[in-house]
Design a protein around this motif. Structure first.
Motif, PDB file in Angstrom:
ATOM      1  N   PHE A   1       0.858  -1.177   0.000  1.00 51.81           N
ATOM      2  CA  PHE A   1       0.000   0.000   0.000  1.00 51.81           C
ATOM      3  C   PHE A   1       0.898   1.232   0.000  1.00 51.81           C
ATOM      4  O   PHE A   1       1.859   1.290   0.770  1.00 51.81           O
ATOM      5  N   ALA A   2       0.574   2.209  -0.812  1.00 54.52           N
ATOM      6  CA  ALA A   2       1.221   3.519  -0.774  1.00 54.52           C
ATOM      7  C   ALA A   2       0.106   4.534  -0.620  1.00 54.52           C
ATOM      8  O   ALA A   2      -0.630   4.814  -1.577  1.00 54.52           O
TER       9      ALA A   2
ATOM     10  N   ILE B   1       3.595  -1.245   3.823  1.00 54.35           N
ATOM     11  CA  ILE B   1       2.797  -0.018   3.765  1.00 54.35           C
ATOM     12  C   ILE B   1       3.745   1.169   3.787  1.00 54.35           C
ATOM     13  O   ILE B   1       4.597   1.281   4.678  1.00 54.35           O
ATOM     14  N   LEU B   2       3.595   2.029   2.793  1.00 55.12           N
ATOM     15  CA  LEU B   2       4.312   3.296   2.749  1.00 55.12           C
ATOM     16  C   LEU B   2       3.280   4.384   2.974  1.00 55.12           C
ATOM     17  O   LEU B   2       2.284   4.471   2.252  1.00 55.12           O
TER      18      LEU B   2
ATOM     19  N   LEU C   1       0.528   1.107  13.499  1.00 54.26           N
ATOM     20  CA  LEU C   1       1.044   0.481  12.276  1.00 54.26           C
ATOM     21  C   LEU C   1       2.172  -0.498  12.596  1.00 54.26           C
ATOM     22  O   LEU C   1       2.260  -1.572  12.000  1.00 54.26           O
ATOM     23  N   LEU C   2       3.007  -0.128  13.543  1.00 58.08           N
ATOM     24  CA  LEU C   2       4.145  -0.987  13.896  1.00 58.08           C
ATOM     25  C   LEU C   2       3.718  -2.293  14.545  1.00 58.08           C
ATOM     26  O   LEU C   2       4.501  -3.237  14.619  1.00 58.08           O
ATOM     27  N   LYS C   3       2.465  -2.367  14.995  1.00 55.38           N
ATOM     28  CA  LYS C   3       1.960  -3.596  15.614  1.00 55.38           C
ATOM     29  C   LYS C   3       1.402  -4.589  14.594  1.00 55.38           C
ATOM     30  O   LYS C   3       1.055  -5.709  14.956  1.00 55.38           O
TER      31      LYS C   3
ATOM     32  N   ILE D   1       6.661  -1.369   7.583  1.00 52.87           N
ATOM     33  CA  ILE D   1       6.131  -0.004   7.531  1.00 52.87           C
ATOM     34  C   ILE D   1       7.251   0.966   7.173  1.00 52.87           C
ATOM     35  O   ILE D   1       8.344   0.902   7.742  1.00 52.87           O
ATOM     36  N   ARG D   2       6.964   1.861   6.255  1.00 53.11           N
ATOM     37  CA  ARG D   2       7.888   2.936   5.886  1.00 53.11           C
ATOM     38  C   ARG D   2       7.107   4.249   5.914  1.00 53.11           C
ATOM     39  O   ARG D   2       5.933   4.296   5.561  1.00 53.11           O
TER      40      ARG D   2
END
Length: 144
Positions: free
Chosen positions: A57-58, A83-84, A100-102, A108-109
């Motif tokens: 995903f961006a 995911i960006l 998001l980190l979970k 994740i970026r």
């Protein structure tokens, strides 16, 4: 009988070049998703995530309610994802970045605003033997 590759090729050529020459194939055809009561980007994304091998995903903006829904789906799946997202317009809240980190199996970026504007809205799904893509004006927000 046509191969899957030929069906995809004809569907693309039918969708974007000439409907009179190339065979139509609804399974692989380009399609407009206009967020009607019968079909929304949100439902399409969830369906793709549930059937893909991996995803990317961006998206510039992500809301916590939509993220919670994704977390619920991903908890039960063994799908890899990336995911960006961004700090563009400071829409994404710090708590959203922590959530998001979970996400299990998801890299994740974050594109930082001081590097320029990032307002992408794209979803790529890897399936067995093909990819599907959703591109448009829907961030990962409640208006999906």
């Amino acid at each position: 009988m046509q191969s899957t590759n030929q069906k995809i090729k004809n569907a693309i050529l039918n969708s974007f070049l000439d409907k009179n020459i190339f065979e139509q194939n609804d399974e692989y055809a380009a399609k407009l998703i206009a967020n009607t009561k019968d079909e929304t980007m949100y439902n399409r994304i969830l369906d793709e995530v549930q059937h893909c091998k991996s995803f990317i995903f961006a998206v510039a903006f992500i809301e916590s309610g939509i993220l919670n829904s994704l977390k619920t789906v991903l908890k039960d799946l063994n799908v890899q994802g990336r995911i960006l997202t961004s700090t563009y317009l400071y829409f994404n809240k710090p708590q959203m970045f922590r959530e998001l980190l979970k996400l299990p199996n998801v890299e994740i970026r974050v594109y930082e605003q001081n590097h320029g504007k990032f307002h992408a809205k794209g979803y790529l799904f890897q399936h067995e033997g093909y990819q599907s893509t959703l591109v448009g004006s829907s961030n990962f927000t409640a208006v999906l």
